[in-house]
Design a protein around this motif. Structure first.
Motif, PDB file in Angstrom:
ATOM      1  N   MET A   1       0.842  -1.196   0.000  1.00 43.56           N
ATOM      2  CA  MET A   1       0.000   0.000   0.000  1.00 43.56           C
ATOM      3  C   MET A   1       0.878   1.246   0.000  1.00 43.56           C
ATOM      4  O   MET A   1       1.881   1.314   0.692  1.00 43.56           O
ATOM      5  N   MET A   2       0.499   2.236  -0.795  1.00 40.89           N
ATOM      6  CA  MET A   2       1.240   3.486  -0.838  1.00 40.89           C
ATOM      7  C   MET A   2       0.866   4.371   0.335  1.00 40.89           C
ATOM      8  O   MET A   2      -0.250   4.329   0.835  1.00 40.89           O
ATOM      9  N   ASN A   3       1.805   5.192   0.741  1.00 33.67           N
ATOM     10  CA  ASN A   3       1.519   6.191   1.760  1.00 33.67           C
ATOM     11  C   ASN A   3       1.202   7.513   1.070  1.00 33.67           C
ATOM     12  O   ASN A   3       2.093   8.222   0.625  1.00 33.67           O
ATOM     13  N   LEU A   4      -0.083   7.812   0.950  1.00 37.67           N
ATOM     14  CA  LEU A   4      -0.503   9.061   0.321  1.00 37.67           C
ATOM     15  C   LEU A   4      -1.097  10.011   1.353  1.00 37.67           C
ATOM     16  O   LEU A   4      -1.891  10.879   1.021  1.00 37.67           O
ATOM     17  N   SER A   5      -0.685   9.838   2.590  1.00 37.34           N
ATOM     18  CA  SER A   5      -1.265  10.649   3.660  1.00 37.34           C
ATOM     19  C   SER A   5      -0.936  12.127   3.503  1.00 37.34           C
ATOM     20  O   SER A   5      -1.661  12.983   4.017  1.00 37.34           O
TER      21      SER A   5
ATOM     22  N   PHE B   1      -0.227   8.425 -11.797  1.00 34.45           N
ATOM     23  CA  PHE B   1      -0.978   7.226 -12.147  1.00 34.45           C
ATOM     24  C   PHE B   1      -1.541   7.356 -13.555  1.00 34.45           C
ATOM     25  O   PHE B   1      -1.933   8.451 -13.978  1.00 34.45           O
ATOM     26  N   VAL B   2      -1.609   6.247 -14.270  1.00 33.74           N
ATOM     27  CA  VAL B   2      -2.392   6.146 -15.504  1.00 33.74           C
ATOM     28  C   VAL B   2      -3.475   5.117 -15.244  1.00 33.74           C
ATOM     29  O   VAL B   2      -3.184   3.954 -14.926  1.00 33.74           O
ATOM     30  N   ILE B   3      -4.741   5.544 -15.351  1.00 32.53           N
ATOM     31  CA  ILE B   3      -5.866   4.651 -15.060  1.00 32.53           C
ATOM     32  C   ILE B   3      -6.894   4.742 -16.182  1.00 32.53           C
ATOM     33  O   ILE B   3      -6.822   5.626 -17.046  1.00 32.53           O
ATOM     34  N   ASN B   4      -7.855   3.851 -16.144  1.00 29.51           N
ATOM     35  CA  ASN B   4      -8.894   3.808 -17.162  1.00 29.51           C
ATOM     36  C   ASN B   4      -9.950   4.868 -16.875  1.00 29.51           C
ATOM     37  O   ASN B   4     -10.573   4.865 -15.813  1.00 29.51           O
ATOM     38  N   GLY B   5     -10.166   5.761 -17.840  1.00 35.75           N
ATOM     39  CA  GLY B   5     -11.133   6.831 -17.655  1.00 35.75           C
ATOM     40  C   GLY B   5     -12.566   6.353 -17.580  1.00 35.75           C
ATOM     41  O   GLY B   5     -13.449   7.093 -17.127  1.00 35.75           O
ATOM     42  N   ALA B   6     -12.818   5.118 -18.015  1.00 37.83           N
ATOM     43  CA  ALA B   6     -14.168   4.568 -17.907  1.00 37.83           C
ATOM     44  C   ALA B   6     -14.495   4.169 -16.472  1.00 37.83           C
ATOM     45  O   ALA B   6     -15.642   3.821 -16.175  1.00 37.83           O
ATOM     46  N   LYS B   7     -13.479   4.220 -15.595  1.00 33.30           N
ATOM     47  CA  LYS B   7     -13.670   3.849 -14.185  1.00 33.30           C
ATOM     48  C   LYS B   7     -13.158   4.977 -13.284  1.00 33.30           C
ATOM     49  O   LYS B   7     -12.181   4.817 -12.552  1.00 33.30           O
ATOM     50  N   PRO B   8     -13.800   6.151 -13.321  1.00 38.44           N
ATOM     51  CA  PRO B   8     -13.287   7.282 -12.537  1.00 38.44           C
ATOM     52  C   PRO B   8     -13.298   7.040 -11.037  1.00 38.44           C
ATOM     53  O   PRO B   8     -12.556   7.683 -10.290  1.00 38.44           O
ATOM     54  N   GLU B   9     -14.122   6.089 -10.581  1.00 37.81           N
ATOM     55  CA  GLU B   9     -14.162   5.772  -9.152  1.00 37.81           C
ATOM     56  C   GLU B   9     -12.825   5.222  -8.651  1.00 37.81           C
ATOM     57  O   GLU B   9     -12.593   5.161  -7.437  1.00 37.81           O
ATOM     58  N   THR B  10     -11.947   4.851  -9.582  1.00 37.41           N
ATOM     59  CA  THR B  10     -10.603   4.412  -9.198  1.00 37.41           C
ATOM     60  C   THR B  10      -9.863   5.512  -8.439  1.00 37.41           C
ATOM     61  O   THR B  10      -8.941   5.232  -7.670  1.00 37.41           O
ATOM     62  N   LEU B  11     -10.273   6.758  -8.637  1.00 35.88           N
ATOM     63  CA  LEU B  11      -9.665   7.864  -7.893  1.00 35.88           C
ATOM     64  C   LEU B  11      -9.798   7.650  -6.387  1.00 35.88           C
ATOM     65  O   LEU B  11      -8.909   8.022  -5.619  1.00 35.88           O
ATOM     66  N   TYR B  12     -10.901   7.049  -5.956  1.00 30.27           N
ATOM     67  CA  TYR B  12     -11.075   6.773  -4.530  1.00 30.27           C
ATOM     68  C   TYR B  12     -10.038   5.765  -4.045  1.00 30.27           C
ATOM     69  O   TYR B  12      -9.465   5.912  -2.960  1.00 30.27           O
ATOM     70  N   GLU B  13      -9.805   4.733  -4.842  1.00 32.70           N
ATOM     71  CA  GLU B  13      -8.820   3.717  -4.465  1.00 32.70           C
ATOM     72  C   GLU B  13      -7.439   4.340  -4.313  1.00 32.70           C
ATOM     73  O   GLU B  13      -6.692   4.035  -3.376  1.00 32.70           O
ATOM     74  N   ILE B  14      -7.103   5.234  -5.247  1.00 26.43           N
ATOM     75  CA  ILE B  14      -5.787   5.868  -5.212  1.00 26.43           C
ATOM     76  C   ILE B  14      -5.618   6.703  -3.948  1.00 26.43           C
ATOM     77  O   ILE B  14      -4.585   6.638  -3.274  1.00 26.43           O
ATOM     78  N   THR B  15      -6.630   7.486  -3.609  1.00 29.53           N
ATOM     79  CA  THR B  15      -6.514   8.339  -2.421  1.00 29.53           C
ATOM     80  C   THR B  15      -6.516   7.525  -1.133  1.00 29.53           C
ATOM     81  O   THR B  15      -6.138   8.039  -0.074  1.00 29.53           O
ATOM     82  N   GLN B  16      -6.926   6.263  -1.232  1.00 25.53           N
ATOM     83  CA  GLN B  16      -6.857   5.373  -0.075  1.00 25.53           C
ATOM     84  C   GLN B  16      -5.544   4.596  -0.024  1.00 25.53           C
ATOM     85  O   GLN B  16      -5.355   3.732   0.831  1.00 25.53           O
ATOM     86  N   GLY B  17      -4.638   4.921  -0.958  1.00 26.03           N
ATOM     87  CA  GLY B  17      -3.318   4.311  -0.934  1.00 26.03           C
ATOM     88  C   GLY B  17      -3.207   2.990  -1.656  1.00 26.03           C
ATOM     89  O   GLY B  17      -2.203   2.285  -1.515  1.00 26.03           O
ATOM     90  N   ARG B  18      -4.214   2.633  -2.439  1.00 26.56           N
ATOM     91  CA  ARG B  18      -4.185   1.360  -3.151  1.00 26.56           C
ATOM     92  C   ARG B  18      -3.574   1.537  -4.539  1.00 26.56           C
ATOM     93  O   ARG B  18      -3.722   2.581  -5.168  1.00 26.56           O
TER      94      ARG B  18
END
Length: 267
Positions: A1-5, A235-252
């Motif tokens: 898990m990343m530390n994005l605190s 990060f490079v993520i799939n724009g069809a899944k913008p909810e991935t932004l939540y995962e990123i901010t949670q350190g995943r």
């Protein structure tokens, strides 16, 4: 898990392939999902900034041009029309969540000249302090060489550097960087983390983007290099899944993370 605190300021870049259908018309449902996620993170306390492509493609569609323009004068005309349409849609949807938007159009002169770069930085700071959400695009109506050779992946990286962002997230039409072209090779594997941009990676990335855009995975590697030079993860993520932004901010981990070494001072 990343530390994005410590992450507080996030630049999100969305490309033409995410914003529009192959017809060139706006993907309203997709835009609404993206705006909802950005607005929610804004409400959570993050400084959110959006770099948006799509002006030329949207303008070409609204002008009923038979195809994406190729001449400079028609690109600039399409960009002028399309930028109005994009900002109208963004402003309307963000307003539903009580968020004011601000349009910022840049050229390379604005970020390469030291005094103008400082002015841009101060403008970003002032907007974010007031709770407004900056929406950035290249000023295609006056740019010349930038339209022909530039791309908004690079612009997003420059915005991340100038604004002293903590994180850049690029939304595209793929799940991230693969070890081969997944459209041609179903066995291609996602590369979850990149620590260094190598010639092998550049060879994998190739060059071509979608028909309606100007970028491809190669331009995202260029953006990653600019970010990693200043210690900014991307990060490079799939724009069809913008909810991935939540995962990123949670350190995943999600998509492909370009992870720099210890951060030097940002310019």
């Amino acid at each position: 898990m990343m530390n994005l605190s410590q992450v507080r300021r996030i630049v999100v870049k969305v490309g033409t392939s995410t914003l529009t259908y192959p017809t060139g018309k706006l993907n309203i449902r997709g835009i609404e999902r993206l705006v909802r996620c950005i607005a929610d993170l804004h409400n959570r306390g993050y400084d959110m900034m959006l770099v948006s492509s799509g002006a030329i493609g949207v303008g070409a569609s609204k002008l009923r041009l038979p195809e994406r323009p190729t001449t400079l004068r028609m690109k600039q005309a399409a960009a002028a029309v399309g930028q109005c349409e994009l900002m109208h849609v963004y402003d309307k949807i963000f307003a539903e969540y009580g968020i004011s938007t601000a349009q910022i159009l840049l050229t390379t002169d604005d970020t390469e000249d030291e005094r103008r770069r400082l002015n841009v930085h101060n403008t970003f700071d002032a907007l974010l302090e007031t709770g407004a959400l900056p929406i950035v695009n290249e000023n295609d109506t006056v740019a010349v060489e930038e339209i022909e050779f530039g791309d908004n992946d690079r612009l997003a990286a420059v915005v991340a550097r100038v604004s002293h962002a903590d994180l850049l997230v690029i939304l595209t039409d793929m799940d991230g960087l693969f070890d081969d072209n997944p459209r041609e090779n179903p066995e291609a594997r996602l590369i979850p983390v990149v620590h260094k941009i190598t010639d092998d990676l550049r060879g994998i990335a190739g060059g071509a983007g979608t028909e309606n855009g100007t970028g491809g995975m190669a331009t995202k590697l260029g953006a990653a290099e600019l970010c990693m030079e200043r210690g900014i993860p991307m990060f490079v993520i799939n724009g069809a899944k913008p909810e991935t932004l939540y995962e990123i901010t949670q350190g995943r981990l999600a998509g492909t993370l370009f992870l720099p070494p210890e951060a030097p001072d940002k310019d």
